[in-house]
Design a protein around this motif. Sequence first.
Motif, PDB file in Angstrom:
ATOM      1  N   LYS A  89       0.814  -1.203   0.000  1.00 13.15           N
ATOM      2  CA  LYS A  89       0.000   0.000   0.000  1.00 13.15           C
ATOM      3  C   LYS A  89       0.855   1.263   0.000  1.00 13.15           C
ATOM      4  N   ILE A  90       0.334   2.332  -0.615  1.00 18.76           N
ATOM      5  CA  ILE A  90       1.011   3.617  -0.599  1.00 18.76           C
ATOM      6  C   ILE A  90       0.065   4.661  -0.030  1.00 18.76           C
ATOM      7  N   ALA A  91       0.607   5.848   0.240  1.00 15.90           N
ATOM      8  CA  ALA A  91      -0.151   6.859   0.984  1.00 15.90           C
ATOM      9  C   ALA A  91      -0.944   7.789   0.071  1.00 15.90           C
ATOM     10  N   TRP A  92      -1.687   7.217  -0.879  1.00 14.76           N
ATOM     11  CA  TRP A  92      -2.509   8.044  -1.754  1.00 14.76           C
ATOM     12  C   TRP A  92      -3.988   7.700  -1.625  1.00 14.76           C
ATOM     13  N   ASP A  93      -4.354   6.876  -0.672  1.00 20.26           N
ATOM     14  CA  ASP A  93      -5.745   6.474  -0.559  1.00 20.26           C
ATOM     15  C   ASP A  93      -6.605   7.645  -0.090  1.00 20.26           C
ATOM     16  N   ASP A  94      -7.834   7.694  -0.611  1.00 21.04           N
ATOM     17  CA  ASP A  94      -8.803   8.729  -0.246  1.00 21.04           C
ATOM     18  C   ASP A  94      -8.261  10.126  -0.534  1.00 21.04           C
ATOM     19  N   THR A  95      -7.801  10.307  -1.764  1.00 19.62           N
ATOM     20  CA  THR A  95      -7.313  11.609  -2.203  1.00 19.62           C
ATOM     21  C   THR A  95      -7.736  11.875  -3.643  1.00 19.62           C
ATOM     22  N   VAL A  96      -7.750  13.160  -3.996  1.00 25.13           N
ATOM     23  CA  VAL A  96      -7.910  13.589  -5.385  1.00 25.13           C
ATOM     24  C   VAL A  96      -6.695  14.442  -5.740  1.00 25.13           C
ATOM     25  N   LEU A  97      -6.067  14.123  -6.867  1.00 24.25           N
ATOM     26  CA  LEU A  97      -4.894  14.869  -7.321  1.00 24.25           C
ATOM     27  C   LEU A  97      -5.236  15.619  -8.606  1.00 24.25           C
ATOM     28  N   PRO A  98      -5.310  16.951  -8.574  1.00 20.60           N
ATOM     29  CA  PRO A  98      -5.559  17.728  -9.802  1.00 20.60           C
ATOM     30  C   PRO A  98      -4.277  17.810 -10.649  1.00 20.60           C
ATOM     31  N   PHE A  99      -4.461  17.858 -11.967  1.00 22.31           N
ATOM     32  CA  PHE A  99      -3.312  17.998 -12.850  1.00 22.31           C
ATOM     33  C   PHE A  99      -3.726  18.738 -14.118  1.00 22.31           C
ATOM     34  N   GLN A 100      -2.714  19.096 -14.892  1.00 21.26           N
ATOM     35  CA  GLN A 100      -2.947  19.762 -16.166  1.00 21.26           C
ATOM     36  C   GLN A 100      -1.970  19.206 -17.189  1.00 21.26           C
ATOM     37  N   LEU A 101      -2.449  19.000 -18.420  1.00 19.87           N
ATOM     38  CA  LEU A 101      -1.588  18.594 -19.525  1.00 19.87           C
ATOM     39  C   LEU A 101      -1.299  19.839 -20.351  1.00 19.87           C
ATOM     40  N   ASP A 102      -0.141  20.418 -20.131  1.00 17.82           N
ATOM     41  CA  ASP A 102       0.168  21.717 -20.729  1.00 17.82           C
ATOM     42  C   ASP A 102       0.192  21.673 -22.254  1.00 17.82           C
ATOM     43  N   ARG A 103       0.659  20.574 -22.816  1.00 18.68           N
ATOM     44  CA  ARG A 103       0.749  20.489 -24.270  1.00 18.68           C
ATOM     45  C   ARG A 103      -0.627  20.429 -24.919  1.00 18.68           C
ATOM     46  N   SER A 104      -1.593  19.864 -24.212  1.00 20.35           N
ATOM     47  CA  SER A 104      -2.899  19.598 -24.805  1.00 20.35           C
ATOM     48  C   SER A 104      -3.992  20.551 -24.353  1.00 20.35           C
ATOM     49  N   ASP A 105      -3.680  21.489 -23.444  1.00 17.69           N
ATOM     50  CA  ASP A 105      -4.696  22.403 -22.927  1.00 17.69           C
ATOM     51  C   ASP A 105      -5.851  21.630 -22.292  1.00 17.69           C
ATOM     52  N   ILE A 106      -5.488  20.590 -21.537  1.00 24.24           N
ATOM     53  CA  ILE A 106      -6.459  19.713 -20.885  1.00 24.24           C
ATOM     54  C   ILE A 106      -6.131  19.654 -19.396  1.00 24.24           C
ATOM     55  N   ARG A 107      -7.147  19.721 -18.571  1.00 24.78           N
ATOM     56  CA  ARG A 107      -6.969  19.561 -17.135  1.00 24.78           C
ATOM     57  C   ARG A 107      -7.581  18.223 -16.726  1.00 24.78           C
ATOM     58  N   GLY A 108      -7.298  17.818 -15.493  1.00 27.24           N
ATOM     59  CA  GLY A 108      -7.850  16.542 -15.056  1.00 27.24           C
ATOM     60  C   GLY A 108      -7.623  16.304 -13.582  1.00 27.24           C
ATOM     61  N   ARG A 109      -8.069  15.128 -13.140  1.00 23.43           N
ATOM     62  CA  ARG A 109      -7.904  14.728 -11.752  1.00 23.43           C
ATOM     63  C   ARG A 109      -7.769  13.205 -11.688  1.00 23.43           C
ATOM     64  N   VAL A 110      -6.975  12.756 -10.733  1.00 25.57           N
ATOM     65  CA  VAL A 110      -6.870  11.333 -10.410  1.00 25.57           C
ATOM     66  C   VAL A 110      -7.443  11.144  -9.015  1.00 25.57           C
ATOM     67  N   VAL A 111      -8.326  10.164  -8.845  1.00 24.01           N
ATOM     68  CA  VAL A 111      -8.929   9.908  -7.535  1.00 24.01           C
ATOM     69  C   VAL A 111      -8.603   8.493  -7.093  1.00 24.01           C
ATOM     70  N   ARG A 112      -8.399   8.338  -5.784  1.00 19.13           N
ATOM     71  CA  ARG A 112      -8.273   7.017  -5.158  1.00 19.13           C
ATOM     72  C   ARG A 112      -9.183   6.982  -3.935  1.00 19.13           C
ATOM     73  N   LEU A 113     -10.014   5.960  -3.857  1.00 20.37           N
ATOM     74  CA  LEU A 113     -10.899   5.778  -2.697  1.00 20.37           C
ATOM     75  C   LEU A 113     -10.716   4.377  -2.148  1.00 20.37           C
ATOM     76  N   ASP A 114     -10.560   4.261  -0.842  1.00 15.47           N
ATOM     77  CA  ASP A 114     -10.644   2.945  -0.213  1.00 15.47           C
ATOM     78  C   ASP A 114     -11.469   3.040   1.064  1.00 15.47           C
ATOM     79  N   GLY A 115     -10.945   3.703   2.097  1.00 13.72           N
ATOM     80  CA  GLY A 115     -11.704   3.805   3.349  1.00 13.72           C
ATOM     81  C   GLY A 115     -13.006   4.548   3.180  1.00 13.72           C
ATOM     82  N   VAL A 116     -13.009   5.600   2.385  1.00 18.94           N
ATOM     83  CA  VAL A 116     -14.256   6.355   2.158  1.00 18.94           C
ATOM     84  C   VAL A 116     -15.321   5.461   1.557  1.00 18.94           C
TER      85      VAL A 116
END
Length: 325
Positions: free
Chosen positions: A6-33
Amino acid sequence: MTIGSKIAWDDTVLPFQLDRSDIRGRVVRLDGVLDQVLSKHDYPPQIEALVAEAALLTALIGQTIKLRWKLSLQIRGSGAVKLIATDYYGPTDDGQPARIRAYAGFDAEELTDAAAFDQLGEGYFAILIDQGEGTVPYQGITPISGGSLSRCAETYFAQSEQLPTRFELSFGRSQLPGEAEGWRAGGVMLQHMPKASPSVGEASGEGGLLTHADILDGDEGENWTRANYLLDTVEDLELVGPTVAPTDLLVRLFHEEAPRVYDSQPLRFGCTCSAEKVRDALEPYPADEIAEMVTAEGIVTADCQFCGAHYEFDPATLGRDGDGA
């Protein structure tokens, strides 16, 4: 499935942006929630799957709202599943966790062996945003379509916001070595940056609804298509973790798109129900209607559909004629 360390990313949302593509996004991980959301009820497998998908979508979409705002999803169907409701409460202060809750209302006798999404029948998918006291809540609605709640959400953003959006989700029960089995879920959301004056063509989607192809063309369309091809390569275990960090996942998928990450947002299960809120809800009722709610034990009871909390009241203290009225 059995998965690694296990790693310490559970129950988090990570926002990001793809600068080359003018696209934004998010990665989510849920376990305990997600475990807490689903453990409050004894749902059949099809209902668990729908609630898990709705909770993931809520975490991904909700992260865009400002502090203290509330975002809700409501999916209403004509089939065995009558309602799926979720709430995302923005953090009250910077650095604090956001809170999520979810539940489903369904008729067990109408459930079939069909896929989870097919239990909904016809209906609508709605997103509601409440900015607090003194504001008018926003509501956007699109029909249930596309074969999944994710596709419904994509249609909502294309139709209501003219924002090409893509969701890729995975969820299920898994087990870490030496630990009990539990729910794990993860997903990625891609969304094209808003355009000042989008040029929208004729709707080409199912039921005459808009798709990304009706909104983007030229370089923007090519960039969107390329990013989606890259997301198509993601594997379920990469989405749910726990051995692949979201930052590593972004590099694996989009290293040529120049991904840039922002501060992650922690998530927690959280319900806002209380005895006081139940009293407030019953305050408009006159004494004769309160009397009709009294049980054989001489009390009035209420159960929270989200967290299962049970409340009991002396009927003499409720309604317009109660002590608090």
